[in-house]
Enzyme design. Structure first.
Site, PDB file in Angstrom:
ATOM      1  N   ALA A 181       7.828  10.698 -18.754  1.00 27.79           N
ATOM      2  CA  ALA A 181       7.447  12.071 -18.437  1.00 27.79           C
ATOM      3  C   ALA A 181       6.003  12.309 -18.844  1.00 27.79           C
ATOM      4  O   ALA A 181       5.697  12.513 -20.015  1.00 27.79           O
ATOM      5  CB  ALA A 181       8.382  13.048 -19.154  1.00 27.79           C
ATOM      6  N   SER A 183      -3.244  14.287 -12.859  1.00 27.17           N
ATOM      7  CA  SER A 183      -3.952  13.061 -13.231  1.00 27.17           C
ATOM      8  C   SER A 183      -4.761  13.203 -14.519  1.00 27.17           C
ATOM      9  O   SER A 183      -5.142  12.205 -15.120  1.00 27.17           O
ATOM     10  CB  SER A 183      -4.880  12.644 -12.086  1.00 27.17           C
ATOM     11  OG  SER A 183      -4.129  12.328 -10.928  1.00 27.17           O
ATOM     12  N   GLU A 233       1.194  -0.379 -13.339  1.00 27.35           N
ATOM     13  CA  GLU A 233       1.847   0.567 -12.441  1.00 27.35           C
ATOM     14  C   GLU A 233       1.098   0.652 -11.117  1.00 27.35           C
ATOM     15  O   GLU A 233       1.702   0.634 -10.031  1.00 27.35           O
ATOM     16  CB  GLU A 233       1.912   1.949 -13.091  1.00 27.35           C
ATOM     17  CG  GLU A 233       2.505   3.022 -12.190  1.00 27.35           C
ATOM     18  CD  GLU A 233       2.531   4.398 -12.838  1.00 27.35           C
ATOM     19  OE1 GLU A 233       2.806   5.386 -12.122  1.00 27.35           O
ATOM     20  OE2 GLU A 233       2.283   4.493 -14.056  1.00 27.35           O
ATOM     21  N   GLN A 258      -4.202  -3.570  26.774  1.00 26.96           N
ATOM     22  CA  GLN A 258      -5.302  -3.978  25.893  1.00 26.96           C
ATOM     23  C   GLN A 258      -5.367  -3.116  24.637  1.00 26.96           C
ATOM     24  O   GLN A 258      -5.607  -3.626  23.533  1.00 26.96           O
ATOM     25  CB  GLN A 258      -6.635  -3.903  26.641  1.00 26.96           C
ATOM     26  CG  GLN A 258      -7.814  -4.440  25.809  1.00 26.96           C
ATOM     27  CD  GLN A 258      -9.145  -4.253  26.507  1.00 26.96           C
ATOM     28  OE1 GLN A 258      -9.564  -3.112  26.727  1.00 26.96           O
ATOM     29  NE2 GLN A 258      -9.781  -5.354  26.877  1.00 26.96           N
ATOM     30  N   HIS A 315       5.029   3.640  18.889  1.00 25.29           N
ATOM     31  CA  HIS A 315       6.437   3.851  19.211  1.00 25.29           C
ATOM     32  C   HIS A 315       6.629   5.061  20.122  1.00 25.29           C
ATOM     33  O   HIS A 315       7.743   5.278  20.628  1.00 25.29           O
ATOM     34  CB  HIS A 315       7.258   4.066  17.934  1.00 25.29           C
ATOM     35  CG  HIS A 315       7.631   2.812  17.212  1.00 25.29           C
ATOM     36  ND1 HIS A 315       6.733   2.053  16.506  1.00 25.29           N
ATOM     37  CD2 HIS A 315       8.829   2.181  17.092  1.00 25.29           C
ATOM     38  CE1 HIS A 315       7.358   1.015  15.968  1.00 25.29           C
ATOM     39  NE2 HIS A 315       8.625   1.069  16.316  1.00 25.29           N
ATOM     40  N   GLY A 316       5.576   5.853  20.315  1.00 24.56           N
ATOM     41  CA  GLY A 316       5.704   7.044  21.140  1.00 24.56           C
ATOM     42  C   GLY A 316       6.684   8.034  20.526  1.00 24.56           C
ATOM     43  O   GLY A 316       6.813   8.148  19.312  1.00 24.56           O
ATOM     44  N   GLY A 352       0.954   7.856  -9.341  1.00 25.40           N
ATOM     45  CA  GLY A 352       0.240   6.769 -10.015  1.00 25.40           C
ATOM     46  C   GLY A 352      -1.258   7.004 -10.081  1.00 25.40           C
ATOM     47  O   GLY A 352      -2.007   6.118 -10.508  1.00 25.40           O
ATOM     48  N   GLY A 353      -1.693   8.202  -9.693  1.00 28.62           N
ATOM     49  CA  GLY A 353      -3.119   8.518  -9.624  1.00 28.62           C
ATOM     50  C   GLY A 353      -3.546   8.670  -8.180  1.00 28.62           C
ATOM     51  O   GLY A 353      -3.381   7.748  -7.376  1.00 28.62           O
ATOM     52  N   THR A 354      -4.048   9.833  -7.821  1.00 26.90           N
ATOM     53  CA  THR A 354      -4.440  10.080  -6.435  1.00 26.90           C
ATOM     54  C   THR A 354      -5.605   9.168  -6.025  1.00 26.90           C
ATOM     55  O   THR A 354      -6.320   8.625  -6.875  1.00 26.90           O
ATOM     56  CB  THR A 354      -4.885  11.536  -6.239  1.00 26.90           C
ATOM     57  OG1 THR A 354      -6.066  11.771  -7.018  1.00 26.90           O
ATOM     58  CG2 THR A 354      -3.792  12.512  -6.663  1.00 26.90           C
TER      59      THR A 354
END
Length: 382
Positions: A127, A135, A245, A282, A341-342, A366-368
């Protein structure tokens, strides 16, 4: 290009982890996504299968193998198999929480906590984040004041992974108001302590099977023997553990990107438009060629970072670099693959849709990305 990172024992472990996922996670993943949490039995099953707590010494019931490459296998497979919701609880337990106990715990503390954590009977969480502090760890406001042989903890935490299931919560608290960095300590709080309450299981955009909770501390009395490491030593411990991490997140992100590429290649070869496979256009070829190249280049760098970490040479700046680069790559790759994938890519029944939602958080936790760039920039002397 052939990888030289993993040895036979790591590939054997990979096979065991895949078998565990096939037996225990895959059949239940959709139900757990709907429930918003995995059952506690998943952790005990993982303990029985020997796929958690590899770095915990054998005398405490662990694998006795302090080799990060085993953790890298798990992170890679979680990303590759699309089980980030269900799998991240295990990774949080093993890769993020247990290193604090193995590195900082006294012999008595290790004997008290590690066996149950290694077997999966107990579940761990850490925590750090608070409603007003993300952060900026030095801004933590949750307090712990000394009263005799105990600490009395008051405050709140949020976005805590494993927050609902956790029995052992490594909690960052402020024990000295006068020192911004040196005033932080680590206390281990346990399920059932009076004054420790859990809020709702937070409703997230993705990774639904990962329980994520708010925690509140109202005069929680914690025995002094639950102090982990030295009083005032939390910031140093956090700085020491965050590179692992962040590297784990990078490995997972790369695994998810690779899988998105593979799934999309298969899709474009079978899906037809204007009488021909869309893979023959293409634009499709160029997009996937770019993705394949970016993934390959990132893979080489991640492999080097894992090697550096195993040798104790990965710096905080290097971990920040690989974390922000790979998570941004993950988001970019999966978004482009979803586009190919549309309309089907927007349907949750397609794996690419869930991967897209699950990927968004990796650029934050984990930190931006912005904080990672700040770490790198400071490392440049700026």
């Amino acid at each position: 290009m052939r990888s030289n990172l993993f040895e036979v024992e790591h590939e054997d472990f990979r096979a065991a982890f895949r078998a565990f996922v096939s037996a225990e996670i895959a059949p239940n993943a959709n139900a757990w996504e709907q429930a918003g949490i995995v059952p506690r039995e998943l952790f005990t099953a993982a303990g029985e299968a020997g796929v958690i707590a590899m770095e915990v010494p054998e005398e405490y019931g662990g694998g006795g193998a302090p080799d990060f490459r085993f953790s890298a296998v798990v992170a890679e497979e979680i990303g590759a198999l699309g089980i980030s919701g269900a799998g991240l609880g295990l990774a949080t337990h093993t890769d993020i929480c247990l290193p604090y106990l193995t590195a900082l715990g006294t012999p008595e503390q290790k004997k008290r906590w590690l066996p149950a954590l290694a077997s999966g009977e107990s579940i761990a969480a850490i925590a750090m984040t608070e409603p007003g502090t993300g952060s900026d760890l030095a801004g933590i406001a949750t307090t712990a004041r000394r009263e005799g042989d105990s600490y009395v903890v008051d405050g709140a935490k949020t976005f805590i992974s494993n927050g609902i299931n956790a029995d052992v919560v490594i909690t960052v608290v402020r024990t000295d108001r006068e020192s911004r960095h040196g005033g932080l300590s680590l206390l281990v709080l346990g399920r059932g302590m009076a004054g420790l309450t859990r809020g709702r299981n937070l409703d997230k955009l993705g990774q639904h099977a990962q329980d994520t909770a708010e925690l509140a501390f109202d005069g929680v009395r914690v025995p002094r023997e639950n102090l982990l490491g030295e009083e005032g030593g939390a910031f140093r411990a956090l700085v020491a553990n965050l590179p692992q991490e962040r590297l784990s997140i990078a490995v997972l992100a790369l695994g998810a990107a690779r899988t998105a590429l593979a799934q999309t290649l298969e899709y474009v070869k079978g899906r037809k438009a204007f009488g021909q496979p869309i893979g023959s256009f293409q634009n499709t070829r160029f997009v996937l060629a770019e993705i394949a190249t970016e993934v390959a280049v990132a893979g080489s760098h991640v492999e080097r970072c894992v090697q550096a970490h195993c040798a104790g040479e990965l710096s905080a700046e290097e971990a920040a670099q690989v974390k922000w680069w790979c998570t941004e790559l993950q988001g970019r790759v999966i978004d482009r693959c979803l586009q190919l994938h549309g309309g089907y890519g927007y349907m949750r029944e397609y794996p690419i849709a869930r991967a897209w939602a699950d990927a968004r958080i990796t650029r934050i936790y984990g930190g931006t990305t912005e904080i990672m760039k700040e770490v790198v920039g400071r490392g440049l002397g700026l």
